[in-house]
Design an enzyme around this catalytic site. Structure first.
Site, PDB file in Angstrom:
ATOM      1  N   LEU A 240       0.866  -1.165   0.000  1.00 15.19           N
ATOM      2  CA  LEU A 240       0.000   0.000   0.000  1.00 15.19           C
ATOM      3  C   LEU A 240       0.906   1.219   0.000  1.00 15.19           C
ATOM      4  O   LEU A 240       1.859   1.290   0.780  1.00 15.19           O
ATOM      5  CB  LEU A 240      -0.895  -0.009   1.242  1.00 15.19           C
ATOM      6  N   ASP A 241       0.665   2.174  -0.900  1.00 16.81           N
ATOM      7  CA  ASP A 241       1.533   3.343  -1.026  1.00 16.81           C
ATOM      8  C   ASP A 241       1.725   4.045   0.319  1.00 16.81           C
ATOM      9  O   ASP A 241       0.790   4.098   1.128  1.00 16.81           O
ATOM     10  CB  ASP A 241       0.943   4.339  -2.020  1.00 16.81           C
ATOM     11  N   PRO A 242       2.926   4.612   0.563  1.00 16.85           N
ATOM     12  CA  PRO A 242       3.162   5.345   1.811  1.00 16.85           C
ATOM     13  C   PRO A 242       2.136   6.454   2.057  1.00 16.85           C
ATOM     14  O   PRO A 242       1.739   6.691   3.207  1.00 16.85           O
ATOM     15  CB  PRO A 242       4.567   5.933   1.612  1.00 16.85           C
TER      16      PRO A 242
END
EC number: 5.4.99.25
Length: 305
Positions: A44-46
Site C-alpha cells: 500500500l503506497d506510503p
C-alpha cells in the site's frame, strides 16, 4: 542457524498509518509479535492509509492469494489543481477554475464504471529496461506507456464540498487511483489530483476487522497473538474439502486422493479437526491434487519420535 523469534502462524489485518511504507509497517508488526517469518499480500503506497493484510509463518505460503483480489478505497480528489505526480507528493503545475455541479460529476463518473483503459503513470514502480519509471521520471525522462485495461466495479460519490470530491472506489488489480483522479478531473474540464487515499477492503477482508500499530503496542504478547486471523482468512472464497484422518495424513504427505469430487481449479482442504492443511486442485477425474501444504506440527512431532 536457529531463526530468531517464535513460530507465529496467522494473518494480521493492519490499519497502516499515513506516511509509512508497507515494509516498515510489516517489520513493526513482526517485532511486536516476535515472529520468525513474515510477509505481506501486496503493498500500500506510503501516502495511503488503511487495510494491509500481513502474513506470518505458514500463512506466508498464501500471500499471493490476495494479489488479484478487488480492492475498495475512499479517495479524496481535489478538483482544479494538477500536480507532477498526480498526488500530494508532486509539485503543483496547473490551477483551473472549478465550475461543476454534483450532477455534472455523477454524469461524468458513469463513463468510468466498468472496463476502462488506464495509462500507467511515470511515477510508478513499473520497470522499463531494468529501471523503474519512478527513477526515470526523477531524471526528467518521460517514455510512452501502453494503456492497460482495468475494471471499476463501483464508483460512488460520498461527498462534494469546497472543490474536494470524496468517492468510494472498488476496482480490479492494477488500477491506479491517482490516474483515475486525474482522468476524472480532465473529463470535468478542471483537472484534479489525488488528495487522500484510504483502503477499506481487500477481497472479503475489511478495515473494520483491522488493528492499528498503536493498539498492538499497548497489548500483551498473548493479546497480539489473539488478534491474528486463521490461515484460511485469505481464502474464504475457495470451496472447502474436508478429509478423514486417514486421508488427511496421506494428503499431508503429498499424495493424490481419488475422491470423486467435482472438478475445481482450487480448493482449501481441512482435516477432521477443522484445521486447514493446505490448498489443492481437483482435476477432471475428481482427484484431489495437493498444491500448497501447511506444516502440521503434530505430524512433524510424530515423525521425529
Amino acid at each position: 542457524m536457529k531463526r530468531r523469534g517464535r513460530a507465529v502462524d496467522g494473518v494480521l489485518l493492519l490499519d497502516k498509518p499515513y506516511a509509512m511504507t508497507s515494509n516498515a509497517a510489516l517489520q513493526s508488526a513482526r517485532r511486536l509479535l516476535n515472529a520468525q517469518k513474515a510477509g505481506h499480500t501486496g503493498t500500500l503506497d506510503p501516502l495511503a492509509s488503511g487495510l494491509l493484510a500481513l502474513t506470518f509463518g505458514e500463512a506466508t505460503k498464501f500471500s499471493a492469494d490476495l494479489l488479484h483480489a478487488d480492492k475498495t478505497y475512499v479517495a479524496g480528489i481535489k478538483l482544479g489543481q494538477k500536480t507532477t505526480t498526480g498526488d500530494l507528493e508532486g509539485e503543483f503545475i496547473e490551477t483551473r477554475p472549478v465550475q461543476v455541479t454534483r450532477a455534472d460529476i455523477e454524469k461524468t463518473l458513469e463513463s468510468f464504471r466498468g472496463e476502462i483503459a488506464q495509462i500507467p503513470p511515470m511515477f510508478s514502480a513499473l520497470k522499463r529496461d531494468g529501471k523503474t519509471l519512478y527513477d526515470l521520471a526523477r531524471e526528467g525522462v518521460s517514455i510512452e506507456r501502453e494503456a492497460r485495461s482495468v475494471r471499476i466495479e463501483k464508483l460512488d460519490i460520498l461527498q462534494f464540498a469546497d472543490e474536494l470530491l470524496t468517492v468510494e472506489v472498488t476496482c480490479s488489480k492494477g488500477t491506479y487511483i491517482r490516474v483515475l483522479a486525474e482522468d476524472i478531473g480532465e473529463a470535468l474540464g478542471c483537472g484534479a489530483h489525488l488528495a487522500s487515499l484510504r483502503r477499506t477492503k481487500v477481497g472479503t477482508l475489511s478495515i473494520e476487522d483491522s488493528v492499528t500499530l498503536e493498539a498492538l503496542e499497548s497489548m500483551s504478547i498473548q493479546e497480539r497473538l489473539n488478534v491474528l486471523k486463521p490461515l484460511d482468512a485469505l481464502m474464504t472464497t475457495l470451496p472447502a474439502v474436508h478429509l478423514s484422518e486417514n486421508d488427511r495424513v496421506r494428503f499431508c504427505h503429498g499424495q493424490r486422493l481419488a475422491l470423486g469430487l467435482q472438478s475445481c481449479p482450487r480448493v482449501r482442504v481441512y482435516g477432521p479437526d477443522e484445521q486447514m492443511v493446505g490448498t489443492a486442485r481437483v482435476n477432471e477425474r475428481g482427484v484431489l491434487e495437493p498444491e500448497r501444504l501447511i506444516a502440521n506440527k503434530k505430524d512433524i512431532e510424530t515423525t521425529n519420535d
